[in-house]
Structures are given as structure tokens and as C-alpha cells.
Design a protein around this motif. Structure first.
Motif, PDB file in Angstrom:
ATOM      1  N   MET A   1       0.821  -1.190   0.000  1.00  0.00           N
ATOM      2  CA  MET A   1       0.000   0.000   0.000  1.00  0.00           C
ATOM      3  C   MET A   1       0.865   1.253   0.000  1.00  0.00           C
ATOM      4  SD  MET A   1      -3.413  -0.699   2.352  1.00  0.00           S
ATOM      5  CE  MET A   1      -2.650  -0.136   3.803  1.00  0.00           C
ATOM      6  N   LYS A   2       2.000   1.165   0.635  1.00  0.00           N
ATOM      7  CA  LYS A   2       2.826   2.356   0.780  1.00  0.00           C
ATOM      8  C   LYS A   2       3.345   2.857  -0.560  1.00  0.00           C
ATOM      9  CE  LYS A   2       6.910   4.044   3.120  1.00  0.00           C
ATOM     10  NZ  LYS A   2       8.021   3.709   3.988  1.00  0.00           N
ATOM     11  N   SER A   3       3.941   1.992  -1.339  1.00  0.00           N
ATOM     12  CA  SER A   3       4.535   2.441  -2.594  1.00  0.00           C
ATOM     13  C   SER A   3       3.495   2.650  -3.693  1.00  0.00           C
ATOM     14  CB  SER A   3       5.596   1.447  -3.061  1.00  0.00           C
ATOM     15  OG  SER A   3       5.009   0.190  -3.307  1.00  0.00           O
ATOM     16  N   ARG A   4       2.339   2.037  -3.579  1.00  0.00           N
ATOM     17  CA  ARG A   4       1.316   2.166  -4.617  1.00  0.00           C
ATOM     18  C   ARG A   4       0.375   3.343  -4.403  1.00  0.00           C
ATOM     19  NH1 ARG A   4      -0.500  -3.756  -6.578  1.00  0.00           N
ATOM     20  NH2 ARG A   4       1.575  -4.605  -6.772  1.00  0.00           N
ATOM     21  N   VAL A  34      -7.736  -4.014   8.659  1.00  0.00           N
ATOM     22  CA  VAL A  34      -8.190  -2.840   9.413  1.00  0.00           C
ATOM     23  C   VAL A  34      -7.088  -2.337  10.336  1.00  0.00           C
ATOM     24  CG1 VAL A  34      -9.812  -2.066  11.188  1.00  0.00           C
ATOM     25  CG2 VAL A  34     -10.638  -3.398   9.250  1.00  0.00           C
ATOM     26  N   ASP A  35      -6.421  -3.250  11.030  1.00  0.00           N
ATOM     27  CA  ASP A  35      -5.335  -2.843  11.926  1.00  0.00           C
ATOM     28  C   ASP A  35      -4.186  -2.196  11.150  1.00  0.00           C
ATOM     29  OD1 ASP A  35      -6.769  -3.767  14.073  1.00  0.00           O
ATOM     30  OD2 ASP A  35      -5.645  -5.642  14.267  1.00  0.00           O
ATOM     31  N   THR A  36      -3.899  -2.713   9.966  1.00  0.00           N
ATOM     32  CA  THR A  36      -2.838  -2.142   9.135  1.00  0.00           C
ATOM     33  C   THR A  36      -3.213  -0.748   8.654  1.00  0.00           C
ATOM     34  OG1 THR A  36      -2.189  -4.353   8.400  1.00  0.00           O
ATOM     35  CG2 THR A  36      -1.453  -2.508   7.057  1.00  0.00           C
ATOM     36  N   TYR A  41       1.626   3.921  11.964  1.00  0.00           N
ATOM     37  CA  TYR A  41       2.957   3.637  11.433  1.00  0.00           C
ATOM     38  C   TYR A  41       2.876   2.591  10.327  1.00  0.00           C
ATOM     39  CZ  TYR A  41       4.335   5.877  15.765  1.00  0.00           C
ATOM     40  OH  TYR A  41       4.480   6.771  16.790  1.00  0.00           O
ATOM     41  N   TRP A  42       3.772   2.690   9.355  1.00  0.00           N
ATOM     42  CA  TRP A  42       3.855   1.674   8.314  1.00  0.00           C
ATOM     43  C   TRP A  42       4.359   0.365   8.898  1.00  0.00           C
ATOM     44  CZ3 TRP A  42       1.255   2.072   4.112  1.00  0.00           C
ATOM     45  CH2 TRP A  42       1.015   3.313   3.545  1.00  0.00           C
ATOM     46  N   ASP A  43       5.301   0.444   9.795  1.00  0.00           N
ATOM     47  CA  ASP A  43       5.801  -0.733  10.505  1.00  0.00           C
ATOM     48  C   ASP A  43       5.199  -0.682  11.907  1.00  0.00           C
ATOM     49  OD1 ASP A  43       7.149  -2.793  11.686  1.00  0.00           O
ATOM     50  OD2 ASP A  43       9.156  -2.039  11.271  1.00  0.00           O
ATOM     51  N   ALA A  44       4.045  -1.300  12.062  1.00  0.00           N
ATOM     52  CA  ALA A  44       3.296  -1.183  13.316  1.00  0.00           C
ATOM     53  C   ALA A  44       3.998  -1.875  14.482  1.00  0.00           C
ATOM     54  CB  ALA A  44       1.903  -1.764  13.140  1.00  0.00           C
ATOM     55  N   ILE A  45       4.750  -2.914  14.213  1.00  0.00           N
ATOM     56  CA  ILE A  45       5.402  -3.661  15.290  1.00  0.00           C
ATOM     57  C   ILE A  45       6.530  -2.840  15.906  1.00  0.00           C
ATOM     58  CG2 ILE A  45       6.762  -5.717  15.822  1.00  0.00           C
ATOM     59  CD1 ILE A  45       5.100  -7.140  13.619  1.00  0.00           C
ATOM     60  N   ARG A  47       7.063   0.395  15.249  1.00  0.00           N
ATOM     61  CA  ARG A  47       6.647   1.803  15.257  1.00  0.00           C
ATOM     62  C   ARG A  47       7.638   2.697  14.514  1.00  0.00           C
ATOM     63  NH1 ARG A  47       3.077   3.427  20.242  1.00  0.00           N
ATOM     64  NH2 ARG A  47       1.927   1.514  20.434  1.00  0.00           N
ATOM     65  N   ARG A  48       7.822   2.347  13.253  1.00  0.00           N
ATOM     66  CA  ARG A  48       8.711   3.124  12.391  1.00  0.00           C
ATOM     67  C   ARG A  48       7.934   3.655  11.205  1.00  0.00           C
ATOM     68  NH1 ARG A  48      13.615  -1.162  12.246  1.00  0.00           N
ATOM     69  NH2 ARG A  48      14.224  -0.938  14.402  1.00  0.00           N
ATOM     70  N   GLN A  49       8.436   4.696  10.633  1.00  0.00           N
ATOM     71  CA  GLN A  49       7.876   5.323   9.438  1.00  0.00           C
ATOM     72  C   GLN A  49       6.417   5.731   9.662  1.00  0.00           C
ATOM     73  OE1 GLN A  49       8.592   2.235   6.576  1.00  0.00           O
ATOM     74  NE2 GLN A  49      10.509   3.168   5.925  1.00  0.00           N
ATOM     75  N   LYS A  50       6.243   6.828  10.314  1.00  0.00           N
ATOM     76  CA  LYS A  50       4.908   7.326  10.623  1.00  0.00           C
ATOM     77  C   LYS A  50       4.162   7.711   9.341  1.00  0.00           C
ATOM     78  CE  LYS A  50       2.609  10.264  13.913  1.00  0.00           C
ATOM     79  NZ  LYS A  50       2.734  11.226  14.982  1.00  0.00           N
ATOM     80  N   LYS A  51       2.886   7.365   9.298  1.00  0.00           N
ATOM     81  CA  LYS A  51       2.055   7.689   8.134  1.00  0.00           C
ATOM     82  C   LYS A  51       1.663   9.160   8.159  1.00  0.00           C
ATOM     83  CE  LYS A  51      -0.263   3.217   7.751  1.00  0.00           C
ATOM     84  NZ  LYS A  51      -1.570   2.548   7.863  1.00  0.00           N
TER      85      LYS A  51
END
Length: 127
Positions: A1-4, A34-36, A41-45, A47-51
Motif C-alpha cells: 500500500m505504501k509504494s502504490r 483494518v489494523d494495518t 505507522y507503516w511498521d506497526a510492530i 513503530r517506524r515510518q509514521k504515516k
């Protein structure tokens, strides 16, 4: 989803979870999606790369497929209250709380392929 740069998401379900109550594959996939989407964050585990605000989808469609096979099995008055969507209600509420509208649609892609195009067009027009 991020790159598209996804704007609209369509999640297809059928009535498997109604026939066999132990078949929860669709609910697990829906919960993960839904959780994603709702995670900040893109990396929810880790907590990196905030949306950012533009990283969230405009709308999510929850489409119940194979209507031609199960249309007479369940009683309902309105599509919004159809029992096939009941198991997915919490996820839809979570998305709505995040400001992402959910669009319910019943489709029979095999018997009427035009329903798919009408559903997509309606979803884009509404949101």
C-alpha cells in the motif's frame, strides 16, 4: 500500500463464515487489514515510518460476493442490516472512527459482471 499510494480498497467476502462458524479466515484477514490501515505507522510492530494524512485510503469497500448463490438463504430488509456483514461490524466502526468511510455492497460477479463496475463507480462518486 505504501509504494502504490492506494486510494480505495475493496475487501471481498462471501458467506463461508455464515455456513461454517469455525471458518474465520475472512474475519482474520479483515482484522489484519483494518489494523494495518488504522495504524499510525507503516511498521506497526517496531513503530517506524509514521504515516501522513495522504497515506490513508479515501474509502474501504466491503463487498459480499456470490450473491446469486446465497441470496435466498438469509432474511434482510436493507443491505446495511444484512447478517453477512455482522462479523465485520467492529472493523467498519474502527475505520469510521479513523475517518475512513466503509461502503457495503452485495455483488454477484459471475451472473452480473456489470454489478462490479457499478459498485466501483458508486464508491468513487460517493467518496
Amino acid at each position: 500500500m505504501k509504494s502504490r499510494k492506494v486510494k480505495y480498497i475493496i475487501f471481498m467476502i462471501d458467506d463461508r463464515h455464515m455456513d461454517k462458524h469455525y471458518d474465520i479466515e475472512q474475519q482474520l484477514c479483515w482484522t489484519f487489514l483494518v489494523d494495518t490501515i488504522c495504524s499510525r505507522y507503516w511498521d506497526a510492530i517496531n513503530r517506524r515510518q509514521k504515516k501522513k494524512n495522504h497515506d490513508y485510503p479515501v474509502a474501504v469497500g466491503l463487498w459480499a460476493n456470490k450473491f446469486d448463490l446465497w441470496k435466498d438463504k438469509y432474511e434482510y430488509e436493507d443491505i446495511q442490516n444484512h447478517p453477512i456483514f455482522e462479523s465485520f461490524k467492529d472493523g467498519m466502526q474502527k475505520l469510521n472512527d479513523k475517518g475512513i468511510p466503509c461502503y457495503k455492497y452485495i455483488v454477484s460477479a459471475k451472473s452480473d459482471s456489470e454489478m462490479v463496475y457499478r459498485g466501483i463507480a458508486t464508491m468513487i462518486e460517493d467518496y
